[in-house]
Every structure is written in C-alpha cells, then in structure tokens.
Motif scaffolding. Structure first.
Motif, PDB file in Angstrom:
ATOM      1  N   THR A 105      38.046  41.106  44.080  1.00 39.06           N
ATOM      2  CA  THR A 105      37.294  40.113  44.840  1.00 39.06           C
ATOM      3  C   THR A 105      37.380  38.738  44.187  1.00 39.06           C
ATOM      4  O   THR A 105      36.847  37.771  44.713  1.00 39.06           O
ATOM      5  CB  THR A 105      35.818  40.535  44.972  1.00 39.06           C
ATOM      6  OG1 THR A 105      35.289  40.815  43.670  1.00 39.06           O
ATOM      7  CG2 THR A 105      35.692  41.764  45.848  1.00 39.06           C
ATOM      8  N   LYS A 130      31.788  47.987  46.927  1.00 34.42           N
ATOM      9  CA  LYS A 130      32.953  48.092  47.811  1.00 34.42           C
ATOM     10  C   LYS A 130      33.818  49.280  47.412  1.00 34.42           C
ATOM     11  O   LYS A 130      34.300  50.035  48.267  1.00 34.42           O
ATOM     12  CB  LYS A 130      33.759  46.793  47.763  1.00 34.42           C
ATOM     13  CG  LYS A 130      35.000  46.792  48.649  1.00 34.42           C
ATOM     14  CD  LYS A 130      35.671  45.425  48.599  1.00 34.42           C
ATOM     15  CE  LYS A 130      36.912  45.385  49.523  1.00 34.42           C
ATOM     16  NZ  LYS A 130      37.981  46.266  49.020  1.00 34.42           N
ATOM     17  N   ARG A 131      33.998  49.479  46.122  1.00 31.25           N
ATOM     18  CA  ARG A 131      34.833  50.583  45.665  1.00 31.25           C
ATOM     19  C   ARG A 131      34.149  51.932  45.867  1.00 31.25           C
ATOM     20  O   ARG A 131      34.812  52.932  46.115  1.00 31.25           O
ATOM     21  CB  ARG A 131      35.205  50.353  44.207  1.00 31.25           C
ATOM     22  CG  ARG A 131      36.240  49.245  44.091  1.00 31.25           C
ATOM     23  CD  ARG A 131      36.452  48.770  42.706  1.00 31.25           C
ATOM     24  NE  ARG A 131      37.495  47.742  42.717  1.00 31.25           N
ATOM     25  CZ  ARG A 131      37.764  46.961  41.712  1.00 31.25           C
ATOM     26  NH1 ARG A 131      37.088  47.079  40.594  1.00 31.25           N
ATOM     27  NH2 ARG A 131      38.730  46.056  41.803  1.00 31.25           N
ATOM     28  N   ASP A 164      32.254  52.505  48.416  1.00 36.90           N
ATOM     29  CA  ASP A 164      32.485  52.730  49.838  1.00 36.90           C
ATOM     30  C   ASP A 164      33.899  53.228  50.103  1.00 36.90           C
ATOM     31  O   ASP A 164      34.151  53.953  51.069  1.00 36.90           O
ATOM     32  CB  ASP A 164      32.242  51.441  50.628  1.00 36.90           C
ATOM     33  CG  ASP A 164      30.777  51.019  50.621  1.00 36.90           C
ATOM     34  OD1 ASP A 164      29.915  51.891  50.362  1.00 36.90           O
ATOM     35  OD2 ASP A 164      30.497  49.829  50.870  1.00 36.90           O
ATOM     36  N   GLU A 165      34.845  52.835  49.248  1.00 40.72           N
ATOM     37  CA  GLU A 165      36.235  53.268  49.401  1.00 40.72           C
ATOM     38  C   GLU A 165      36.459  54.687  48.886  1.00 40.72           C
ATOM     39  O   GLU A 165      37.545  55.242  49.066  1.00 40.72           O
ATOM     40  CB  GLU A 165      37.160  52.313  48.653  1.00 40.72           C
ATOM     41  CG  GLU A 165      37.226  50.912  49.263  1.00 40.72           C
ATOM     42  CD  GLU A 165      37.986  49.935  48.380  1.00 40.72           C
ATOM     43  OE1 GLU A 165      38.260  50.299  47.204  1.00 40.72           O
ATOM     44  OE2 GLU A 165      38.315  48.836  48.849  1.00 40.72           O
TER      45      GLU A 165
END
Length: 379
Positions: free
Chosen positions: A196, A149-150, A152-153
């Motif tokens: 998360t 997720k990070r 992707d950020e």
C-alpha cells in the motif's frame, strides 16, 4: 534408699489400650479414604483432559507436525540481512534465523527445514516457486507486514516478531532532503507492487512504479530509472549497508549491477510495520507458532531472538543513520494456554533448536527505540 529402689521419675510406661476392633476400624477407614481419593482422581482426570486446553503434543498432532519429515517455509531470497540465498542453497538473514527458531520449537532440526523463495504477491496464498512449479508451504516468513487487507486475502498471521517502519532510500548523490513522502512529490519512486506504499506515494504527489522484488527497485535506482525507493527500513538497510563489514567481517555479497552509495532517509511519522508469519488456516499450527514466539519473548534464558537481531540487524545501524533499522526489542506475543502437569513445568521446558548451536548463557538487554507508527503500510 538404694538407687534401685527409687521410683521412676517418668512414671510407668502406658499400656497399649487400643483394642483389635478399634485398630481394624482405623484400617478400614484408611482403605476407604484411599479408595475414595482414587475414584475422585479417576473421575476428575477425564474432565480435566476434556475441558482443559490441549497439550503441546496434542497441538503438534492437530497441526500435522507429528511424524512429518520436512518443514517447508517460504522466504524472500533477495533481501540482505533479512533473507538472502547464497551459493550451494545456503540461506542467511533475520527471517531465516526466526524460521529456524520456529522450526526447532515444532521439532525440526536445521536439516529438516526446506526454504523456497516466495514473491510478495504469493505470500497470502502460501505459494512458493519450486523449479518450474508452485508448492504450498507450511509457513511464510517473508518480511510480511500484518494488515487487514492481507487477512481479507486469506493470510492467517501469527503474533508479530519484528517491528520496523517505512523509510526511503536514494542515491548518496541525491540533491535535497527527504523528511516525508511529500518531499518526493513529482519524482519517480519504486516500491513493491503489492504494498500500500504505492497508494501513499500517489497521495503524496510522487510518481509511483511497482515491482515484485525490492532488489529490482534498487537496481532501477542504481540505473537512474527512479529517484527513490520506499519500503520497510529493515529491508532497505541491507542494501544501504552493502558489502561493508560488521565487527566479525561479515559482508553482504553485491549481486546487483552498477552499485552506488545509498542514503537512508527517516521520514518521521511513518507507519509502523509489524511483521508476522502466515501460518495458513490450521489453528493448531498458529497456536504453536504463537507459543514459540511467546516462550522466546518471556524466557530469560533464551537469547535466540536477540542473537538473530544482533547478527543481522543491530550492526547495520551505524551505516543507516539517521534511520533506525528496527526495534531492538522482541514484540510481545499472544499467550497460548497449554495443559501441563506440575512436573512437566519443571522437567519439560520448551524445546530448543535441535541441531542448533548452544544458547549463550546470558540474555541481551531488551531495550530500544519504539516505532512512531499509527498504521501499517503493508510491505
């Protein structure tokens, strides 16, 4: 027969039968061979330089580190044992020591490193607060767990430099046992907003609440607003240890209010947390950071990582049982190929910390518990 008239047992010395023409021919061939070798070397060197990996010096140039006077690093300022800001802008903790190690490899001494506090939500963008504004830092070394997720950020992670796991802290007076997040079902639990862990708490039936700073969660625990706090064990350990001393008398200053004794709970099959450094999009800088971590992990003469672990984390273990604080062994790093001539491998070892204390001659034993994790909670 007299001695003078005896024949020479070795026989007469052979005469030099080499003709001047033969000698000159040999000289010509030798000169020709020398010229041919020189031409070959001259032809091969550009090919090697063009096709081979870059040198460390070239990586420094590509990363924009050459001639740079200051390295700006975003770190946490409220995590005892990990990264904490003291009076007179003094910073201490495991992440701080790792930051100095990386900076030294990049050619910066301690006086050229500038730390800025960074919030969890700003780590992917590398935006740290400087007075009333924000600054884009060169590196983020802020208990930053690697996850998709990070990435992707926008975070670009180095190899991991510490492995720990998620755990739970309650007041010592807490009634009951916590061996899993499900044991917190129906209870109000605080964690970092960007983690998360918030989602996992909801899945376990707890009532999650989020804050930007873990110290805010701990204050809520002291005040009775929440019943538990969850994040990485290495982060929580410093609050559990509190101001109790290590063997040399080091203490963490208590800056929160209404402080009470805490209990650290091992929740068993918790996710493994792999902390990485956000280097930003500059590939050369990421390669240099990975190279620094690789050298540290594989150089038997370098005990910098072990010294950082012992100084900041190992001594806390007794205060945090049964929860392990973090793995005692430096994770393996990605091997980065750099071009070196044979004499450089002998005469030019990887640089140590300019301006740092001398490295002890012996290296700590690299053994310890291994995390049981299966996926990262992303603290």
């Amino acid at each position: 027969m007299s001695q003078a008239s005896e024949p020479n047992p070795a026989g007469p010395a052979p005469a030099d039968t080499t003709s001047p023409r033969t000698a000159r021919s040999r000289q010509i061939r030798l000169v020709g061979l020398t010229v041919a070798l020189a031409v070959l070397v001259a032809a091969l060197v550009p090919i090697v330089l063009a096709a081979g990996p870059p040198t460390r010096d070239e990586l420094l140039e590509q990363a924009g580190m050459k001639g740079k006077q200051q390295l700006v690093i975003g770190v946490k300022d409220d995590q005892p044992g990990i990264s904490q800001r003291f009076g007179n802008n003094v910073w201490k903790g495991f992440d701080v020591d790792i930051a100095y190690m990386i900076a030294g490899f990049l050619g910066f001494d301690h006086s050229q490193v500038r730390f800025l506090p960074i919030e969890s939500e700003d780590r992917a963008r590398r935006q740290a607060r400087d007075n009333d504004g924000f600054v884009t830092v060169d590196l983020v070394i802020a208990s930053y767990s690697i996850n998709d997720k990070r990435v992707d950020e926008g975070a670009v992670f180095s190899s991991s430099y510490l492995h720990t796991e998620q755990s739970v802290v309650t007041l010592k007076s807490f009634k009951g046992q916590v061996s899993s997040l499900e044991d917190l079902s129906g209870r109000t639990v605080c964690s970092l907003t960007t983690s998360t862990s918030i989602q996992r708490l909801g899945e376990a039936g707890a009532k999650p609440t989020g804050r930007n700073r873990i110290s805010e969660c701990i204050q809520m625990l002291y005040d009775g607003t929440v019943e538990a706090v969850t994040t990485d064990a290495a982060i929580l350990a410093g609050f559990v240890t509190g101001d109790r001393p290590d063997d040399s008398g080091q203490r963490f200053p208590v800056t929160l209010r209404n402080v009470k004794p805490l209990q650290h709970w091992d929740i068993g099959s918790s996710p493994q947390e792999r902390w990485g450094i956000n280097t930003g999009p500059n590939k050369a800088l990421r390669d240099l950071v990975d190279l620094a971590l690789y050298v540290s992990a594989n150089d038997e003469e370098d005990s910098t990582w072990e010294d950082a672990y012992n100084t900041n984390l190992r001594w806390q273990q007794g205060y945090n049982l049964p929860q392990p604080v973090a793995e005692q062994q430096q994770p393996e790093a990605r091997k980065v190929e750099v071009r070196q001539w044979p004499w450089e491998r002998i005469a030019l070892p990887a640089p140590a910390h300019p301006g740092s204390p001398a490295t002890p001659p012996t290296r700590a034993v690299r053994v310890g518990w291994r995390g049981r994790g299966r996926r990262s909670s992303g603290c």
